[in-house]
Design an enzyme around this catalytic site. Structure first.
Site, PDB file in Angstrom:
ATOM      1  N   HIS A  37      59.956  17.387 -29.671  1.00  0.00           N
ATOM      2  CA  HIS A  37      58.206  18.259 -29.478  1.00  0.00           C
ATOM      3  C   HIS A  37      57.881  16.200 -29.967  1.00  0.00           C
ATOM      4  CE1 HIS A  37      55.122  20.425 -31.472  1.00  0.00           C
ATOM      5  NE2 HIS A  37      54.728  19.647 -30.609  1.00  0.00           N
ATOM      6  N   HIS A  43      59.909  14.777 -32.799  1.00  0.00           N
ATOM      7  CA  HIS A  43      61.067  16.215 -33.899  1.00  0.00           C
ATOM      8  C   HIS A  43      61.999  16.896 -32.958  1.00  0.00           C
ATOM      9  CE1 HIS A  43      57.260  18.178 -33.959  1.00  0.00           C
ATOM     10  NE2 HIS A  43      58.484  19.363 -33.652  1.00  0.00           N
ATOM     11  N   ASP A  45      62.252  21.208 -32.857  1.00  0.00           N
ATOM     12  CA  ASP A  45      62.237  22.660 -33.019  1.00  0.00           C
ATOM     13  C   ASP A  45      63.855  23.921 -32.818  1.00  0.00           C
ATOM     14  OD1 ASP A  45      59.904  22.188 -34.036  1.00  0.00           O
ATOM     15  OD2 ASP A  45      58.447  22.098 -31.775  1.00  0.00           O
ATOM     16  N   LYS A 268      85.418  24.700  -8.513  1.00  0.00           N
ATOM     17  CA  LYS A 268      85.684  24.865  -7.648  1.00  0.00           C
ATOM     18  C   LYS A 268      84.981  26.605  -7.573  1.00  0.00           C
ATOM     19  CE  LYS A 268      89.299  27.557  -4.338  1.00  0.00           C
ATOM     20  NZ  LYS A 268      88.558  28.568  -4.019  1.00  0.00           N
ATOM     21  N   ASP A 270      84.632  30.465  -7.699  1.00  0.00           N
ATOM     22  CA  ASP A 270      84.922  31.959  -7.246  1.00  0.00           C
ATOM     23  C   ASP A 270      83.838  32.435  -6.947  1.00  0.00           C
ATOM     24  OD1 ASP A 270      86.496  33.705  -7.691  1.00  0.00           O
ATOM     25  OD2 ASP A 270      86.335  34.200  -9.562  1.00  0.00           O
ATOM     26  N   GLU A 403      87.872  27.923 -11.704  1.00  0.00           N
ATOM     27  CA  GLU A 403      88.662  28.533 -11.013  1.00  0.00           C
ATOM     28  C   GLU A 403      89.469  26.881 -10.019  1.00  0.00           C
ATOM     29  OE1 GLU A 403      89.453  30.407  -6.764  1.00  0.00           O
ATOM     30  OE2 GLU A 403      87.714  30.113  -7.310  1.00  0.00           O
TER      31      GLU A 403
END
Length: 899
Positions: A37, A43, A45, A268, A270, A403
């Site tokens: 922010h 800062h 949040d 890769k 799945d 995988e």
């Protein structure tokens, strides 16, 4: 109670489009968001969902992964849940005016819990007590984080990283996890001085603001975040007709990972491979066999309608859980259960664009074009790549539970409907497609069928390759059985009829995806596990997949020497607790100070054909010289003493295969890796929403198997099969944090004194580390919550009696020099080293049952109870806990006494 009155009071909703504060009921998960922010001061949040609102802290310097750094966190007003995915600009002059980025988001749970409802209860109390400990599952923030209220302060808290596998000193990426933009890019994109939410902008790219590409001819219509020029398609061939018959290029399996600057490495996935055709606004998702996926995965069809050009893309359809782990079975049954997981398509290549055949272009050129025009969303994701370092990439995939990798030559063309060695498959675990040729009758309590009979085609004949009976639940057994019965036939489809009992043969029309550990000498799969049916594969094309040699495909002079990939089963390890991959190092055998390394394992009373022993001379304790063989000999000799405390209990195997000086890891899921003869039990996990297959240690062979796998210590559940939700003992864990032995003994005696006053026989043992344990056997009729509440009540009484030497404070720095009364060890799935278990600690200490009088010994020393002394001790004293389960007490009666 959460309140949003302060939030609403600070905002003029006629001038800002921020949502009005409304408390929302919690869902199936707890969410968090961290927003960067740029207001009057930059800062972050930090917001946690608690009781239907986002409880918030402003962190000036932002979260960290370094455990040595503390961040100031100012407690601010609660925000509504609708705030969780807002990104854009708040008008100047309004409260918090400035630019906001969704820096990270995800789900979380209270530390020590894997249940949402339990976490919510714990979080309310943690928040009230000013000591919040959570486990985060974000895209950036992962693992343990602590928020602690500073004593004597009003709003000041501290944000800290807990010590775990995710602790690091790395810097986080400073772009949005929703759109990939920087704060500056978000500021440039603002439309007037009002909040700009991306909530409904699903087609927006996740990388940059869309810009018109300066191209001509058929390319000029692209609205793309990364511009490309006519030069990028100069060598592309123009086609007259849209290519509706194109099918995907396939990769060649290879035997090891390699490093080469001439190759790109992609994840890769799945899932189901898919060709995505967009022609004149109409979308068609096509499987690798030319079958339409449109009806089954309709949400993706709608998502791809955001593409306004004519294209042919290559990608993978997956369904992922909240951790980003894909589940093939969820994908397969998505139409029946569309709310289970998130449906996505990872797109990694483009074959055709607005009349141009791009397959003759190099990989890098194609991916540049793809990234430029792909409208990314929650459902459509561009699949990136890394170049050169395959070893590092495979380690990251292993850590994330993936995988494997696809390695692609940077200059490679796209070969439609062909298998090429320019694309290589590098798998973490071994998998093989198999044709189902029959099934066997169920045995015992099993329903539907016993096992599937598997095979593959060789020279046009179906070769039998064994059977698989694991990987099913009651639902999938029933569903599979219905499919099998429809295909039943009298004749065997196999070239050689299998010699199995109770066989039923079927037409070989079903293809199964099977996970396994290795091929046997008789061409059968070892430790096979059923994953799912593959309706996108032609049975006649299922052959035994043999890995090609990497050295023959990738010339050695063009690669660095990479660490050879360990292809043993990785999915057996729980995805929330993966071991860190390390290169193999030579073990330096230090001189033994107490005894020489074992030369062999004593062949005593177990079936060696079942529980094999490997590398018994491997050093586990470098200082003492104790070996893996010593551990196996210990458990062989101590089996009769330890078995009563682990029988019928799920095992969370803590494996330390490289000795106590190396990081160990927990393995819960043994699917596909446990021996066929070993007993296992599938238990549903609320956190992963999957069944986990636990090992059950009911015989010496299983105990020796665990020891051979590097389990120095044995960690059973506090409950047994049949009453898994009801523990049969309560744990008091007395953990000294630089406290003296005298104070530790005093604390243990106070626990005994309070238990004696209630008529309870407390059983004492060493932890095997620096502490002591007191166990109470109870009837398995009550919940873990009730057992923990009782432990908490007694711990509070002990703390009240001994406030100067004991503590209930969870943060170690706040209880230095005090004995921590850890009542939170009483929880489902939590484990504790059992009686007579060794510990991977200096001195090879063991968790040893004690007589209470032994605490009076002036020479009491926890190190006296170890791998050498325990076998002689039990011969002399017997099992001091022999009456443990006979002394089980009724917890309700105890609680009535305390009320």
């Amino acid at each position: 109670m959460p309140k949003l009155s302060e939030y609403n009071k600070k905002r003029d909703f006629k001038k800002t489009a921020e949502p009005k504060g409304k408390v929302k009921k919690g869902g199936k998960e707890l969410h968090f968001v961290v927003q960067k922010h740029d207001a009057s001061r930059l800062h972050y949040d930090f917001r946690l969902e608690i009781d239907g609102v986002l409880v918030s802290w402003a962190v000036p310097k932002g979260p960290i992964a370094d455990t040595s750094v503390k961040r100031l966190a100012m407690h601010v007003e609660d925000h509504p849940m609708d705030y969780i995915d807002f990104e854009g600009t708040i008008p100047k002059g309004q409260y918090g005016g400035g630019t906001v980025m969704v820096w990270d988001t995800g789900t979380y749970l209270a530390e020590g819990s894997d249940d949402v409802e339990e976490s919510e209860k714990m979080l309310r109390k943690m928040h009230e007590e000013g000591n919040i400990k959570v486990v985060m599952k974000g895209k950036k923030l992962k693992g343990s984080y602590h928020l602690v209220h500073m004593h004597g302060k009003d709003q000041e808290w501290l944000l800290m990283k807990g010590k775990d596998d995710y602790a690091d000193k790395k810097d986080f990426d400073q772009t949005s996890v929703l759109t990939g933009r920087t704060l500056e890019e978000i500021e440039e994109d603002k439309k007037s001085d009002v909040w700009n939410s991306n909530k409904n902008d699903k087609s927006k790219s996740k990388r940059a603001t869309p810009k018109k590409a300066g191209t001509d001819a058929d390319v000029e219509s692209i609205d793309a975040p990364v511009a490309f020029t006519p030069d990028d398609v100069a060598n592309a061939k123009q086609l007259k007709d849209f290519p509706i018959e194109w099918l995907p290029q396939l990769a060649t399996l290879t035997d090891e990972v390699f490093d080469s600057k001439e190759w790109a490495y992609e994840i890769k996935y799945d899932g189901y491979r898919a060709i995505i055709q967009v022609n004149k606004g109409k979308v068609n998702l096509v499987s690798r066999n030319g079958i339409s996926f449109n009806k089954k995965y309709a949400p993706l069809v709608k998502a791809f309608e955001a593409i306004t050009n004519d294209v042919v893309l290559d990608g993978e359809i997956v369904v992922e859980d909240e951790k980003g782990i894909s589940h093939f079975q969820w994908l397969q049954y998505f139409a029946e259960n569309p709310n289970r997981g998130k449906l996505k398509c990872y797109v990694f290549d483009i074959l055709y664009f607005n009349g141009f055949d791009l397959t003759s272009l190099g990989l890098v050129q194609r991916k540049k074009i793809l990234e430029a025009l792909l409208p990314q969303s929650d459902e459509i994701i561009y699949s990136g790549h890394t170049i050169g370092n395959g070893s590092k990439a495979i380690k990251q995939v292993q850590k994330n539970g993936g995988e494997g990798l696809i390695a692609k030559k940077l200059t490679s063309k796209y070969y439609v409907n062909k298998r090429s060695k320019d694309w290589l498959k590098i798998k973490v675990s071994k998998e093989q497609e198999m044709v189902i040729g029959g099934f066997t009758d169920p045995q015992g309590s099993r329903t539907a069928f016993g096992s599937l009979l598997l095979g593959y085609y060789e020279d046009g004949k179906l070769v039998y390759s064994g059977k698989v009976g694991t990987g099913f639940n009651e639902e999938s057994l029933k569903d599979m059985h219905e499919k099998l019965l429809k295909l039943e036939q009298k004749t065997s489809p196999f070239s050689v009829k299998p010699k199995e009992r109770g066989i039923h043969f079927i037409k070989p029309e079903l293809v199964a995806q099977i996970k396994y550990s290795e091929w046997t000498e008789t061409n059968s799969l070892r430790h096979p596990v059923f994953i799912a049916l593959r309706n996108d594969k032609d049975p006649k094309k299922v052959v035994r997949e043999v890995a090609s040699s990497t050295e023959k495909i990738v010339p050695e002079e063009k690669t660095k020497k990479a660490v050879k990939k360990n292809t043993k089963e990785k999915s057996a390890v729980d995805t929330t607790e993966k071991p860190k991959a390390e290169p193999k190092k030579a073990v330096t055998k230090k001189p033994a100070t107490k005894k020489p390394a074992s030369k062999a394992v004593a062949k005593k009373g177990w079936d060696h054909s079942k529980a094999e022993v490997t590398h018994p001379d491997k050093i586990f304790w470098p200082k003492e010289g104790y070996t893996k063989g010593d551990v196996i000999n210990y458990y062989d000799e101590m089996a009769q003493w330890i078995m009563p405390y682990i029988k019928d209990r799920p095992q969370s195997m803590r494996r330390t295969p490289n000795g106590i000086d190396k990081d160990g890891f927990f393995q819960k899921n043994v699917a596909g890796s446990a021996p066929d003869w070993a007993q296992t039990e599938k238990i549903h996990s609320d956190s992963t929403k999957e069944d986990i297959e636990y090992l059950i240690c009911n015989d010496k062979e299983t105990l020796i198997y665990m020891a051979n796998r590097g389990c120095i210590e044995i960690n059973p559940w506090s409950s047994r099969i049949g009453t898994l939700d009801n523990p049969d003992y309560i744990i008091f864990d007395l953990d000294p944090n630089q406290a003296s032995i005298k104070d530790l003994v005093t604390t243990a005696k106070k626990v005994k004194e309070i238990l004696d006053s209630l008529g309870i026989n407390g059983y004492l043992k060493t932890s095997g580390g620096k502490g002591l344990h007191v166990f109470i056997p109870i009837l398995p009729k009550y919940t873990y919550d009730q057992s923990r509440d009782f432990s908490h009540i007694i711990s509070q009484a002990v703390n009240s009696a001994l406030p100067k030497i004991t503590s209930l404070e969870r943060m170690p720095k706040k209880r230095i020099g005090k004995v921590y009364l850890d009542f939170l060890q009483n929880g489902k799935g939590k484990t504790m080293a059992c009686a007579y278990s060794l510990r991977p600690r200096e001195g090879a200490t063991a968790s040893t049952p004690l007589e209470w009088d032994e605490l009076n010994d002036k020479n009491f020393d926890l190190k006296n109870y170890n791998i050498k002394t325990l076998p002689e001790r039990v011969k002399e004293k017997g099992d001091l806990w022999a009456n443990f389960f006979n002394d089980a007490v009724d917890l309700k009666a105890l609680l009535d006494k305390l009320s």
